[in-house]
Design an enzyme around this catalytic site. Structure first.
Site, mmCIF file in Angstrom:
data_model
loop_
_atom_site.group_PDB
_atom_site.id
_atom_site.type_symbol
_atom_site.label_atom_id
_atom_site.label_comp_id
_atom_site.label_asym_id
_atom_site.label_seq_id
_atom_site.Cartn_x
_atom_site.Cartn_y
_atom_site.Cartn_z
ATOM 1 N N LYS A 1 -24.106 34.141 -16.898
ATOM 2 C CA LYS A 1 -24.609 35.069 -15.891
ATOM 3 C C LYS A 1 -25.147 34.264 -14.696
ATOM 4 O O LYS A 1 -25.778 33.216 -14.893
ATOM 5 C CB LYS A 1 -25.727 35.933 -16.506
ATOM 6 N N SER B 1 -27.903 45.019 -15.928
ATOM 7 C CA SER B 1 -27.453 44.152 -14.858
ATOM 8 C C SER B 1 -26.422 43.106 -15.267
ATOM 9 O O SER B 1 -25.720 42.584 -14.405
ATOM 10 C CB SER B 1 -28.658 43.432 -14.247
ATOM 11 N N SER C 1 -30.674 45.097 -19.827
ATOM 12 C CA SER C 1 -29.576 44.491 -19.069
ATOM 13 C C SER C 1 -28.539 43.738 -19.889
ATOM 14 O O SER C 1 -27.492 43.374 -19.364
ATOM 15 C CB SER C 1 -30.130 43.557 -17.988
#
Lengths: 475, 485
Positions: free
Chosen positions: B76, B151, B175
């Protein structure tokens, strides 16, 4: 109307740790800009603070030294504001739960001793520096200082004059350097004073509106700034004006304070507990371990000096003005077993010479052991006070050890009674006028004769012996 | 791209049936083919990836391979990665090349796992649909008209589309779990403090936690073995003995008490999701588990509490993005204040600004007690509910999200509607508990449904055991989007 001044001080002391409070970078002063700023110090994305245990121990030492309460659980908070030399956009500080609460410090002004209570002391990190010169309309940022550990020490508003404020600041300076938590270097910003100053009519209970004078970095400026501020506030009030709460700066060139920001411009710092740091828990073992590292404190040492060396309270206070001075005195006093004489020499001849040469005690050319030996030679009759001063000069010049100087310069006090008698007789024969005056009742004439004998002996006669001989001859 | 678990890939690498370089190249090829449509990656750097893969091959050749050496992984874009662009999905960091590795990145590097690139995400991890990214929305591989969740939407999408065998994610309010559910993969948020946050760009420090995302629970267990461990650089990192999270995978579930919070099956839950989750409960019963009715009464306050605390911390954490030292700076400005306001006005997107404003407000003088302190108290009550519940059950089960993936743009105009997506995931963050999401079916449109497990502190091995046993009995996790093959 008669006015009373009310002063409280906030002092930022830089803690003498090798590394910063939340990172491993060095805290050494004077490095090239930004060479001591790590990823944590410049607040790169993702970095986290890790508390320096040494900084906490400095704060514990301070709390113990002033008899304060050490909060067993204390918390770091974030104080938010934007400024280019504040990399995170917040300063890590302590608001609601500081490590140190309460405590007190004794100060002496003239003959009066007072106790000033402290409100609190908390740990925080320093900001970097904004450099406005040399960048052609731009500002340079040096983050070497960012993250340097500070202990902000806040007093109660209990001082009533600039002299008391200076005495408090000096006592605090002595203490923090004494216990080794701060190097005390005011030019380098290791000890910075903010003064909260207000005035009120004598007898009024409520405090007047205060103005805070920021960043005073010498005791002289502290005194000047407060004196100016107090005059200004009284004049303003007597002219029918009002004091608005504000932060002001002292301009040493003009000797004036001037407005930095008003209350309306004050920041909302949006304090909240820093979620990156856990509460700091102090357990008894840790506190006791730190206590064991504390040196004898000035107050205890003053009492002991009076007891062990027979010096006065005033002398004891002067001699404990710094740890180096106290150590020097004690070494000298022990070397000669003459506490009072040692105190006189340290506070008299030695201090005068150091002042003249602008040296501090740590760099004295005359060691405490040498001074002790010198005093011992006065005590055993080898030297008169006057001769001793000549030997001291020799020591100061680095001419060798005490006995060697006495020998080399022939400064030994005259001990041969026959020789001295000859000199006395010669002086009496050469000064019939003085002899006559003495016999006519003028005591002064006797002193003149003593002086003549001393002169004739080139200072080496023992003054007590001279007195005795002269009296015997003249009766 | 064959369906391969991490353990199967590791076995192939160990047996020299394939090299790490070949494996990395295969994934890079798939990324090149699929990413333009999915937009799961912000940065791909084949050269760097292949260098890392070559280094892994050297380790394998030298007999110094660990359990996952040579297996590639996607990270990420919230993790600082030395020499890689690290944007956090924001214009503010569109040009920021990190000069150091996050602790998590260091662990994966030390394990010999090459990085396939940096995955797309909601800006500063603020969002539940991946639509707030400065680098454009991510598309759900099951249907590109739909969001992947957020997210960690890029991470979930790249794993679902088999552009990477695994990915790292972070979870502040759901997330990892919500995008895992919406993309039909498995994702785990560990107990707060188990994985170091050092080098992970902070959103809400007291809630942020990194975790693994992969097709299966077994994969997640292997990844968790790499990620966890004490880090002296993170003061909230827990000093605990190293655990093997695979140790209980094969334990039978007989006697397991599964808590079903009645509040999680109430109004607001999509009926297809409810049915799929109930079917999963039935499946677990067959495996020997016993359902237990529990209540998490205060969890109804989780969203309001979260939207006080997370923005409060975020408003402070994001203060460092001021245009002074790195990242975006407005090209034109007057004085210092103007530089700050233009930089931040232009560098942050709308959702980030909204949360900074909320956060600054709740922390401001006169409001702190009413909002921030009050929220902290309720946070404690929510955690207390869980403690009570764990007296009568071993693991809590419910839906991960109230519905399946929604259409791009469908909720982006209504922040509150968007926030409700994290209704079931936020309570675990507030309590600091571990939670995971695993696939448990599909809705009528063929979109994945996720079920959530929440365990007691440090019960990751237990949760993974339950999930693995469920995945041995079902094949939801093994399914991949047809259209992409």
């Amino acid at each position: 109307m008669k006015w009373e001044t009310v002063i409280g001080l906030e002092v930022h002391t830089q803690l003498a740790t090798r590394s910063k409070i939340f990172s491993g970078s060095s805290t050494a002063f004077g490095a090239a800009p930004n060479t001591q700023a790590s990823a944590v110090d410049i607040a790169l994305p993702g970095v986290l603070p890790v508390l320096n245990r040494g900084a906490v121990e400095c704060a514990i030492k301070f709390g113990l030294a002033i008899g304060a309460t050490l909060n067993r659980v204390n918390v770091f908070d974030r104080k938010s504001y934007f400024y280019p030399d504040l990399p995170k956009g917040y300063q890590i500080s302590q608001l609601a739960k500081p490590i140190v609460e309460g405590g007190a410090l004794n100060i002496v002004v003239g003959d009066t001793e007072r106790t000033i209570r402290l409100t609190r002391a908390h740990m925080e990190e320093d900001a970097g520096k904004s450099l406005h010169e040399d960048f052609h309309g731009m500002t340079g940022i040096d983050l070497n200082r960012a993250g340097t550990p500070l202990l902000e020490i806040v007093s109660e508003p209990e001082m009533r004059s600039s002299a008391e404020a200076v005495a408090y600041a000096r006592a605090l300076h002595t203490l923090v350097t004494w216990i080794g938590i701060c190097d005390g270097n005011m030019q380098e910003g290791s000890f910075r004073v903010d003064a909260n100053v207000s005035v009120r009519p004598v007898g009024q209970v409520e405090l007047g509106t205060r103005r805070e004078i920021k960043n005073l970095n010498s005791f002289r400026f502290l005194q000047q700034a407060i004196d100016y501020e107090v005059r200004w506030q009284i004049e303003t009030l007597e002219d029918g004006g009002r004091i608005e709460q504000a932060t002001v700066l002292f301009d040493p060139d003009r000797g004036e304070t001037r407005m930095m920001r008003s209350k309306e411009e004050a920041h909302d710092y949006r304090y909240f507990p820093d979620p990156d740091l856990l509460p700091v828990k102090l357990d008894e073992d840790w506190i006791e371990a730190v206590r064991a590292t504390l040196p004898e404190l000035p107050v205890a040492m003053q009492a002991r000096f009076q007891q062990d060396y027979g010096v006065s309270a005033y002398d004891a206070a002067v001699l404990t003005g710094s740890r180096a001075l106290a150590d020097y005195f004690e070494t000298a006093a022990q070397a000669c077993s003459q506490g009072k004489l040692a105190a006189n020499w340290v506070m008299g001849e030695l201090s005068a010479a150091l002042n003249k040469a602008e040296l501090d005690i740590a760099s004295s050319p005359v060691s405490a052991a040498q001074l002790g030996t010198l005093i011992a030679r006065i005590q055993d009759g080898t030297l008169s006070g006057k001769l001793a001063k000549q030997v001291f000069e020799g020591l100061w010049e680095g001419a060798g050890e005490v006995d060697a100087i006495i020998e080399a310069r022939g400064l030994k006090q005259m001990s041969d009674a026959g020789e001295l008698e000859k000199i006395v007789d010669a002086v009496l024969a050469a000064n019939p006028k003085s002899v006559e005056e003495f016999r006519a009742g003028k005591d002064k004439a006797f002193n003149a004769l003593v002086g003549q004998v001393m002169k004739a002996s080139r200072g080496k006669a023992n003054p007590a012996q001279v007195n005795e001989l002269l009296k015997a001859r003249l009766q | 791209m064959p369906e391969t678990s991490l353990s199967a890939l590791a076995a192939q690498l160990a047996a020299r049936q394939i090299s790490s370089r070949e494996l990395a190249q295969a994934y890079l090829d798939r990324i090149a083919a699929l990413n333009p449509a999915i937009n799961a990656f912000i940065t791909v750097d084949a050269e760097k990836t292949l260098l890392e893969a070559a280094a892994a091959d050297a380790l394998i050749a030298a007999g110094q391979a660990g359990p996952l050496t040579g297996v590639p992984i996607a990270h990420k874009d919230i993790f600082c990665t030395d020499g890689w662009l690290t944007t956090c999905g924001s214009k503010m960091l569109h040009n920021f090349v990190a000069p150091y590795d996050a602790h998590v990145i260091r662990r994966f590097k030390a394990a010999g796992m090459p990085s396939l690139g940096k995955t797309n995400m909601d800006e500063f991890a603020m969002g539940s649909s991946n639509e707030t990214s400065y680098f454009g929305a991510v598309k759900n591989p099951w249907n590109p008209a739909y969001v992947p969740g957020g997210s960690s939407g890029g991470a979930a999408a790249c794993v679902a589309a088999r552009m990477a065998p695994a990915a790292t994610g972070t979870d502040t309010g759901g997330s990892i779990r919500q995008p895992a559910a919406l993309c039909g993969i498995t994702g785990l948020k560990p107990t707060y403090g188990l994985v170091s946050r050092f080098g992970m760009i902070a959103f809400a420090s007291s809630l942020d936690q990194a975790g693994p995302m992969a097709p299966s629970a077994e994969d997640c267990a292997l990844l968790l073995n790499v990620m966890t461990g004490f880090d002296p650089n993170d003061s909230t990192s827990l000093a605990r003995e190293k655990e093997d999270y695979t140790r209980d995978l094969d334990k039978p579930l007989a006697g397991l008490r599964v808590g079903l919070p009645r509040e999680f099956f109430a109004e607001g839950l999509n009926s297809e999701v409810a049915a799929a989750v109930q079917a999963a409960v039935a499946e677990l019963k067959k495996l020997g588990a016993t359902p237990v009715d529990i209540s998490l009464a205060n969890s109804r306050l989780a969203i309001p509490v979260y939207y006080v605390l997370a923005p409060a911390e975020a408003s402070s954490n994001l203060s460092r993005f001021d245009g002074v030292r790195y990242g975006y700076r407005a090209p034109e400005y007057g004085n210092l204040d103007d530089m700050y306001s233009k930089t931040r006005a232009q560098g942050f997107g709308a959702e980030v600004k909204r949360r900074i404003l909320i956060g600054a407000y709740v922390l401001s003088h006169g409001y702190y007690d009413a909002y921030y302190l009050q929220a902290q108290k309720i946070r404690r009550l929510i955690a207390d509910d869980f403690s009570e519940a764990f007296k009568v059950c071993d693991v809590i089960l419910g839906p991960t999200a109230p519905g399946t993936a929604f259409k791009l743009g469908e909720k982006s105009g209504d922040p509150v509607e968007m926030y409700l997506n994290d209704l079931y995931t936020i309570p675990a963050n507030l309590a600091g508990l571990p939670g995971m999401s695993l696939p448990c079916g599909f809705d009528a449109q063929g979109l994945p449904i996720g079920l959530q497990l929440v365990g007691n502190y440090f019960s990751e091995a237990k949760m993974l055991n339950v999930a693995h046993q469920y995945q041995r009995a079902t094949d939801w996790h093994a399914r991949a989007p047809e259209g992409l093959k």
